[in-house]
Design a protein around this motif. Structure first.
Motif, PDB file in Angstrom:
ATOM      1  N   CYS A  66       0.824  -1.218   0.000  1.00  0.00           N
ATOM      2  CA  CYS A  66       0.000   0.000   0.000  1.00  0.00           C
ATOM      3  C   CYS A  66       0.853   1.261   0.000  1.00  0.00           C
ATOM      4  O   CYS A  66       0.462   2.278  -0.598  1.00  0.00           O
ATOM      5  N   ASP A  67       2.020   1.211   0.644  1.00  0.00           N
ATOM      6  CA  ASP A  67       2.955   2.338   0.538  1.00  0.00           C
ATOM      7  C   ASP A  67       3.325   2.577  -0.922  1.00  0.00           C
ATOM      8  O   ASP A  67       3.384   3.717  -1.400  1.00  0.00           O
ATOM      9  N   ARG A  68       3.571   1.515  -1.641  1.00  0.00           N
ATOM     10  CA  ARG A  68       3.989   1.641  -3.036  1.00  0.00           C
ATOM     11  C   ARG A  68       2.840   2.116  -3.925  1.00  0.00           C
ATOM     12  O   ARG A  68       3.055   2.890  -4.859  1.00  0.00           O
ATOM     13  N   ILE A  69       1.640   1.657  -3.656  1.00  0.00           N
ATOM     14  CA  ILE A  69       0.494   2.161  -4.424  1.00  0.00           C
ATOM     15  C   ILE A  69       0.368   3.664  -4.228  1.00  0.00           C
ATOM     16  O   ILE A  69       0.159   4.419  -5.182  1.00  0.00           O
ATOM     17  N   ALA A  70       0.512   4.115  -2.979  1.00  0.00           N
ATOM     18  CA  ALA A  70       0.349   5.538  -2.674  1.00  0.00           C
ATOM     19  C   ALA A  70       1.489   6.386  -3.217  1.00  0.00           C
ATOM     20  O   ALA A  70       1.266   7.516  -3.676  1.00  0.00           O
ATOM     21  N   GLU A  71       2.726   5.866  -3.166  1.00  0.00           N
ATOM     22  CA  GLU A  71       3.885   6.667  -3.548  1.00  0.00           C
ATOM     23  C   GLU A  71       4.319   6.456  -4.999  1.00  0.00           C
ATOM     24  O   GLU A  71       4.723   7.418  -5.667  1.00  0.00           O
ATOM     25  N   GLN A  72       4.263   5.228  -5.455  1.00  0.00           N
ATOM     26  CA  GLN A  72       4.820   4.895  -6.768  1.00  0.00           C
ATOM     27  C   GLN A  72       3.748   4.700  -7.835  1.00  0.00           C
ATOM     28  O   GLN A  72       4.085   4.543  -9.009  1.00  0.00           O
ATOM     29  N   GLY A  73       2.491   4.666  -7.417  1.00  0.00           N
ATOM     30  CA  GLY A  73       1.434   4.400  -8.380  1.00  0.00           C
ATOM     31  C   GLY A  73       1.418   2.965  -8.854  1.00  0.00           C
ATOM     32  O   GLY A  73       0.949   2.665  -9.962  1.00  0.00           O
ATOM     33  N   ASP A  74       1.904   2.034  -8.009  1.00  0.00           N
ATOM     34  CA  ASP A  74       1.912   0.620  -8.382  1.00  0.00           C
ATOM     35  C   ASP A  74       0.498   0.120  -8.684  1.00  0.00           C
ATOM     36  O   ASP A  74      -0.474   0.560  -8.067  1.00  0.00           O
ATOM     37  N   HIS A  75       0.426  -0.822  -9.590  1.00  0.00           N
ATOM     38  CA  HIS A  75      -0.851  -1.493  -9.820  1.00  0.00           C
ATOM     39  C   HIS A  75      -1.209  -2.273  -8.557  1.00  0.00           C
ATOM     40  O   HIS A  75      -0.344  -2.894  -7.926  1.00  0.00           O
ATOM     41  N   PRO A  76      -2.470  -2.286  -8.140  1.00  0.00           N
ATOM     42  CA  PRO A  76      -2.843  -2.957  -6.889  1.00  0.00           C
ATOM     43  C   PRO A  76      -2.951  -4.470  -6.971  1.00  0.00           C
ATOM     44  O   PRO A  76      -3.407  -5.101  -6.014  1.00  0.00           O
TER      45      PRO A  76
END
Length: 423
Positions: free
Chosen positions: A321-331
């Motif tokens: 979830c950190d990466r989704i919020a910061e990097q725009g990772d696909h969930p």
């Protein structure tokens, strides 16, 4: 998302139903409901349950969770004077963190006073170098330092971290530390090893303006980076050298405690503390290794038998979830983790909880736990945040965990809108 949110609510119901009534001292929890006595610690007891109660209070807007947190504060306050452990995860520093959080969120002056009393006891017990046998994040100076900082005592935080300046051991590529008196192996990761000390040095050094602590953090991180065995795409460092208890401990782990899911949290902090994108590249390599390791599948006996925040799936979900919020990772991978948590949940009229597995024990299914590290509290906290991140709302927590950097507003992805608390 509605199903996940409902699962979390039922897990909270089981958690509240597992509380011990301690008379006018409020409520408390044991590590397992069948335990002999309440545990006030951040790792497995009441102090670690407080943040999820505050998380639920903010997420659902239901006063019963805030009221439960206030009742928990009474039992924590009553436990302070008789508690001998000083550490973040097992002792007074963690209890102070939880008490301060209750005051900050719910305006509880008695909790704030108890937090100050706990930190005063910690300060008085310092021998000039350490507080006991352990000298790392879970049980020693590093954890006390970041716990004190989070509770508002920067002076104590610096006091805890300065001994690392004179106890560092030179290595081929940097420095490391002995983390327990008389223990030969040197540990490398966040819970008991070099990276946990690095994290504390960087966080406290940055907050206090102590560049010597920050530079020491850089040297410690260099030692661990040099031990990587999965580059240049991945990042994987052994548990310890020489291997600690090789008959019991796997050489490589993947979760928060001894693996790349926790290493990445340290690299996220160093990215911001040192203003250097190279650390984000290392965090990306950690994530590559995590997502290609096979988890959350149980590939073999002993591999990925834990759903919890410390050693299992919930800790990896926090990073996802950190990466989704910061990097725009696909969930996608976060959804895979959540689906696994849903599938492993035990549900009945008492609510929802999780059992871990020990393939060496008979029966192999362990009793469900209540707390942050291995139990409902740590899992529920990450599920509620996942729901908010998936809905594009607030990626923050009600209580920022001291060893998990807050989402950078500078990096926050436009695909996951950042909404500040109360915003």
């Amino acid at each position: 998302m509605d199903e996940v949110e409902a699962l979390a609510a039922d897990a909270l119901r089981w958690l509240l139903g597992s509380a011990w009534e301690v008379g006018d001292k409020g409520i408390a929890w044991a590590a397992v409901p069948s335990g002999d006595e309440p545990d006030p610690s951040l790792y497995s007891g009441t102090a670690g349950i407080v943040p999820v109660l505050l998380e639920a209070w903010r997420h659902f807007g239901e006063d019963r969770y805030g009221e439960a947190a206030l009742r928990a504060a009474r039992s924590l306050s009553a436990a302070v004077d008789g508690w001998e452990d000083n550490s973040l995860y097992c002792g007074l520093a963690g209890m102070a963190l939880a008490l301060r959080a209750i005051h900050d969120e719910l305006d509880a002056p008695d909790a704030a006073a108890a937090a100050d009393r706990a930190l005063d006891l910690v300060r008085a017990r310092f021998d000039g170098t350490r507080w006991g046998d352990w000298f790392e994040l879970i049980g020693g100076n590093a954890g006390i330092g970041i716990g004190a900082l989070a509770a508002g005592d920067t002076e104590l935080a610096v006091l805890a971290l300065e001994p690392y300046l004179r106890t560092a051991e030179q290595t081929r590529a940097g420095i490391h530390w002995g983390v327990q008196t008389g223990r030969v192996p040197r540990f490398h990761h966040i819970s008991h090893g070099t990276l946990g000390i690095v994290y504390a040095l960087a966080r406290v050094g940055r907050a206090s303006g102590r560049t010597d602590l920050v530079e020491l953090a850089r040297a410690g991180a260099a030692d661990v980076v040099a031990r990587d065995e999965a580059g240049p795409v991945g990042f994987l460092v052994p548990h310890s050298d020489p291997q600690d208890h090789p008959a019991l401990t796997a050489r490589y782990s993947y979760g928060w405690c001894h693996g790349p899911a926790g290493d990445a949290q340290v690299f996220r902090l160093l990215r911001d503390a040192l203003d250097d994108p190279a650390w984000q590249a290392l965090a990306d390599r950690c994530w590559h290794t995590v997502t290609h390791s096979g988890l959350p599948r149980r590939l073999r006996p002993g591999f990925w038998d834990n759903s919890g925040r410390c050693c299992g799936t919930a800790g990896v979900l926090a990073l996802a979830c950190d990466r989704i919020a910061e990097q725009g990772d696909h969930p996608h991978f976060a959804r895979l983790l959540v689906a696994d948590l849903v599938s492993r949940a035990t549900r009945d009229t008492d609510g929802v909880r999780w059992s871990h597995t020990d393939h060496r024990a008979t029966p192999s299914a362990l009793e469900p736990r209540t707390g942050w590290a291995m139990g409902n509290a740590g899992i529920v906290r990450e599920l509620l945040r996942f729901v908010r991140v998936s809905r594009g709302t607030d990626p923050t927590y009600a209580v920022t965990w001291p060893d998990q950097p807050a989402v950078s507003q500078t990096l926050a992805s436009p695909t996951a809108p950042f909404v500040s608390p109360g915003g």
